[in-house]
Design a protein around this motif. Structure first.
Motif, PDB file in Angstrom:
ATOM      1  N   ALA A  23       0.975  -1.206  -0.125  1.00  0.00           N
ATOM      2  CA  ALA A  23       0.111   0.152   0.347  1.00  0.00           C
ATOM      3  C   ALA A  23       0.884   1.395  -0.529  1.00  0.00           C
ATOM      4  O   ALA A  23       0.447   2.133  -0.688  1.00  0.00           O
ATOM      5  CB  ALA A  23      -0.676   0.062   0.850  1.00  0.00           C
ATOM      6  N   ILE A  24       2.240   1.088   0.780  1.00  0.00           N
ATOM      7  CA  ILE A  24       2.978   2.410   1.088  1.00  0.00           C
ATOM      8  C   ILE A  24       3.305   2.457  -0.571  1.00  0.00           C
ATOM      9  O   ILE A  24       3.682   3.783  -0.916  1.00  0.00           O
ATOM     10  CB  ILE A  24       4.134   2.475   2.012  1.00  0.00           C
ATOM     11  CG1 ILE A  24       3.617   2.135   3.226  1.00  0.00           C
ATOM     12  CG2 ILE A  24       5.005   3.424   1.680  1.00  0.00           C
ATOM     13  CD1 ILE A  24       4.610   1.867   4.343  1.00  0.00           C
TER      14      ILE A  24
ATOM     15  N   GLU B  76       1.635   7.375  -6.431  1.00  0.00           N
ATOM     16  CA  GLU B  76       0.532   8.263  -6.973  1.00  0.00           C
ATOM     17  C   GLU B  76       0.752   9.443  -6.650  1.00  0.00           C
ATOM     18  O   GLU B  76       0.375  10.499  -6.833  1.00  0.00           O
ATOM     19  CB  GLU B  76      -0.744   8.027  -6.202  1.00  0.00           C
ATOM     20  CG  GLU B  76      -1.684   6.695  -6.629  1.00  0.00           C
ATOM     21  CD  GLU B  76      -2.676   6.200  -5.381  1.00  0.00           C
ATOM     22  OE1 GLU B  76      -3.195   6.916  -4.627  1.00  0.00           O
ATOM     23  OE2 GLU B  76      -3.176   4.479  -5.903  1.00  0.00           O
ATOM     24  N   GLU B  77       1.699   9.987  -5.710  1.00  0.00           N
ATOM     25  CA  GLU B  77       2.485  11.404  -4.716  1.00  0.00           C
ATOM     26  C   GLU B  77       3.260  11.304  -5.771  1.00  0.00           C
ATOM     27  O   GLU B  77       3.742  12.383  -5.738  1.00  0.00           O
ATOM     28  CB  GLU B  77       2.797  11.238  -3.825  1.00  0.00           C
ATOM     29  CG  GLU B  77       2.082  10.307  -2.868  1.00  0.00           C
ATOM     30  CD  GLU B  77       0.418  11.941  -2.800  1.00  0.00           C
ATOM     31  OE1 GLU B  77       0.783  13.359  -3.102  1.00  0.00           O
ATOM     32  OE2 GLU B  77      -0.242  12.027  -2.472  1.00  0.00           O
TER      33      GLU B  77
ATOM     34  N   LYS C 121       2.183   2.145  -3.180  1.00  0.00           N
ATOM     35  CA  LYS C 121       1.101   2.017  -4.613  1.00  0.00           C
ATOM     36  C   LYS C 121       1.461   3.616  -4.034  1.00  0.00           C
ATOM     37  O   LYS C 121       0.562   4.590  -5.253  1.00  0.00           O
ATOM     38  CB  LYS C 121      -0.102   1.501  -4.903  1.00  0.00           C
ATOM     39  CG  LYS C 121       0.102   0.079  -4.773  1.00  0.00           C
ATOM     40  CD  LYS C 121      -1.430  -0.569  -5.017  1.00  0.00           C
ATOM     41  CE  LYS C 121      -0.627  -2.207  -5.678  1.00  0.00           C
ATOM     42  NZ  LYS C 121      -2.375  -2.503  -5.979  1.00  0.00           N
ATOM     43  N   ARG C 122       1.496   4.166  -2.991  1.00  0.00           N
ATOM     44  CA  ARG C 122       0.533   5.370  -2.664  1.00  0.00           C
ATOM     45  C   ARG C 122       1.623   6.545  -2.534  1.00  0.00           C
ATOM     46  O   ARG C 122       1.399   7.530  -3.161  1.00  0.00           O
ATOM     47  CB  ARG C 122       0.582   5.437  -0.809  1.00  0.00           C
ATOM     48  CG  ARG C 122      -0.571   7.235  -0.798  1.00  0.00           C
ATOM     49  CD  ARG C 122      -1.343   7.386  -0.893  1.00  0.00           C
ATOM     50  NE  ARG C 122      -1.667   8.400  -0.732  1.00  0.00           N
ATOM     51  CZ  ARG C 122      -2.184   9.241  -0.005  1.00  0.00           C
ATOM     52  NH1 ARG C 122      -2.552   9.217   1.542  1.00  0.00           N
ATOM     53  NH2 ARG C 122      -1.981  10.063   0.508  1.00  0.00           N
ATOM     54  N   PHE C 123       3.501   6.086  -3.084  1.00  0.00           N
ATOM     55  CA  PHE C 123       4.216   6.809  -2.954  1.00  0.00           C
ATOM     56  C   PHE C 123       4.020   7.025  -4.141  1.00  0.00           C
ATOM     57  O   PHE C 123       4.825   8.525  -5.279  1.00  0.00           O
ATOM     58  CB  PHE C 123       5.944   6.191  -2.488  1.00  0.00           C
ATOM     59  CG  PHE C 123       5.522   6.998  -1.111  1.00  0.00           C
ATOM     60  CD1 PHE C 123       4.846   6.531  -0.124  1.00  0.00           C
ATOM     61  CD2 PHE C 123       6.818   5.953  -0.606  1.00  0.00           C
ATOM     62  CE1 PHE C 123       4.932   6.530   0.849  1.00  0.00           C
ATOM     63  CE2 PHE C 123       7.499   6.229   0.895  1.00  0.00           C
ATOM     64  CZ  PHE C 123       6.687   7.147   2.044  1.00  0.00           C
TER      65      PHE C 123
ATOM     66  N   ALA D  94      -0.094   3.938   4.490  1.00  0.00           N
ATOM     67  CA  ALA D  94       0.300   4.454   4.101  1.00  0.00           C
ATOM     68  C   ALA D  94       0.082   5.809   3.781  1.00  0.00           C
ATOM     69  O   ALA D  94       0.760   6.723   3.810  1.00  0.00           O
ATOM     70  CB  ALA D  94       0.036   4.447   2.804  1.00  0.00           C
ATOM     71  N   ALA D  95      -1.438   6.655   4.587  1.00  0.00           N
ATOM     72  CA  ALA D  95      -1.434   7.992   4.241  1.00  0.00           C
ATOM     73  C   ALA D  95      -0.298   8.716   4.926  1.00  0.00           C
ATOM     74  O   ALA D  95       0.492   9.785   4.985  1.00  0.00           O
ATOM     75  CB  ALA D  95      -3.423   8.381   5.081  1.00  0.00           C
TER      76      ALA D  95
ATOM     77  N   GLU E 257      -3.985   0.797   3.286  1.00  0.00           N
ATOM     78  CA  GLU E 257      -4.324   2.268   3.418  1.00  0.00           C
ATOM     79  C   GLU E 257      -3.872   3.163   4.743  1.00  0.00           C
ATOM     80  O   GLU E 257      -3.159   4.810   4.810  1.00  0.00           O
ATOM     81  CB  GLU E 257      -5.099   2.742   2.367  1.00  0.00           C
ATOM     82  CG  GLU E 257      -5.527   2.226   1.349  1.00  0.00           C
ATOM     83  CD  GLU E 257      -5.449   0.747   0.835  1.00  0.00           C
ATOM     84  OE1 GLU E 257      -5.735  -0.007   2.644  1.00  0.00           O
ATOM     85  OE2 GLU E 257      -4.802  -0.409   0.054  1.00  0.00           O
ATOM     86  N   ASP E 258      -4.288   3.064   5.631  1.00  0.00           N
ATOM     87  CA  ASP E 258      -4.309   3.936   7.326  1.00  0.00           C
ATOM     88  C   ASP E 258      -2.772   4.496   6.891  1.00  0.00           C
ATOM     89  O   ASP E 258      -2.388   5.908   7.809  1.00  0.00           O
ATOM     90  CB  ASP E 258      -5.497   3.473   8.246  1.00  0.00           C
ATOM     91  CG  ASP E 258      -6.526   3.040   7.876  1.00  0.00           C
ATOM     92  OD1 ASP E 258      -7.591   4.600   6.864  1.00  0.00           O
ATOM     93  OD2 ASP E 258      -7.274   2.505   8.515  1.00  0.00           O
TER      94      ASP E 258
ATOM     95  N   VAL F 213       3.382   8.566   2.849  1.00  0.00           N
ATOM     96  CA  VAL F 213       3.151   9.986   2.609  1.00  0.00           C
ATOM     97  C   VAL F 213       3.816  10.469   3.757  1.00  0.00           C
ATOM     98  O   VAL F 213       3.958  11.788   3.408  1.00  0.00           O
ATOM     99  CB  VAL F 213       2.537  10.052   2.356  1.00  0.00           C
ATOM    100  CG1 VAL F 213       2.253  11.372   0.567  1.00  0.00           C
ATOM    101  CG2 VAL F 213       1.627   8.841   1.165  1.00  0.00           C
TER     102      VAL F 213
END
Ligand code: BGC
Length: 255
Positions: free
Chosen positions: A20-21, A27-28, A23-25, A223-224, A220-221, A227
């Protein structure tokens, strides 16, 4: 985009929180090296993870507990992206056993991945950050069990307690170089490490009854928060643990 153009290494990124981290990174705006332990279904999962990223990423196989593996992994990241800015020590394993039954192999396995792995990966990346100049971010995914005992999980809790002190020492030593070092302490998150509990309705209900927020966390909690800690906005944040646990550590005795 909060991580535009940054290069990040996330260990254990083929599943759960690490995935999740990653993927989120991406996306950023970050390029992400997806570390995984080669072998079995993990190879395919890592490939899928890299393929799902919003930016160009790469697979980065290595056993994080082995220095030679880690050094060649970091070299391959430098070859591809030329630099590295962020490292997330996420790879982690658990062995559940009563204290009296723990073998030396159990102990070495858990401490090797969770604590030695975090040390070796962080040290290898930090040496590169110092060469580059300009600081960087180290984020360890520890656990509420960096502080809270968990009967049946002595090696795991010991490794996470060790991560807490590793982070605090690194934060002080690396502050003059502009390298931020922090931990995220997840509570009960719905990931493969908790699959047995999630599959057992009674155990799951018991776990949820201990979580003030009333549910398992999502990867995702976590990963937020990662970020934020990886971003420039966290420039003055170092040496702390950020709990992402739905209030679990605040739990009071109820009898
Ligand atoms: C462990 C999980 C546990 C959670 C809350 C995590 O660090 O990996 O097995 O459910 O802590 O106790």
């Amino acid at each position: 985009m909060r991580l535009n153009g940054k290069v990040a290494l996330v260990t254990g990124a083929n599943s759960g929180i690490g995935q999740a981290i990653a993927k989120r990174f991406a996306e950023e705006g970050a390029h992400v090296a997806v570390n995984y332990l080669a072998g079995g279904s993990r190879d395919e999962a890592a490939k899928e993870t890299v393929g799902s990223l919003a930016t160009e990423g790469m697979g980065a196989p290595a056993d994080v507990s082995k220095r030679a593996d880690v050094e060649s992994m970091v070299n391959s990241i430098l070859q591809k992206f030329g630099r590295i800015d962020i490292v997330v020590n996420n790879a982690g394993v658990e062995v559940k056993k009563p204290f009296v039954d723990i073998t030396d192999e159990d102990w070495q396995f858990v401490l090797g991945v969770n604590l030695t792995g975090a040390f070796v990966v962080a040290q290898t990346v930090v040496r590169q950050l110092l060469k580059q100049g300009g600081g960087g971010k180290v984020i360890n995914i520890s656990s509420v069990h960096e502080d809270v005992p968990f009967p049946g999980y002595a090696p795991y809790c010991t490794s996470k307690g060790g991560m807490r002190m590793l982070m605090r020492n690194m934060a002080l030593e690396l502050a003059p170089s502009g390298i931020n070092v922090n931990n995220i302490a997840p509570g009960a998150i719905a990931t493969p490490i908790n699959q047995a509990v999630l599959n057992d309705p009674v155990a799951a209900a018991n776990a949820i009854s201990e979580i003030p927020w009333g549910r398992f966390g999502k990867p995702e909690d976590v990963a937020a928060v990662a970020v934020f800690l990886a971003s420039d906005e966290a420039g003055y944040v170092t040496g702390s643990t950020y709990y992402v646990d739905g209030g679990l550590v605040q739990q009071v005795t109820k009898y």
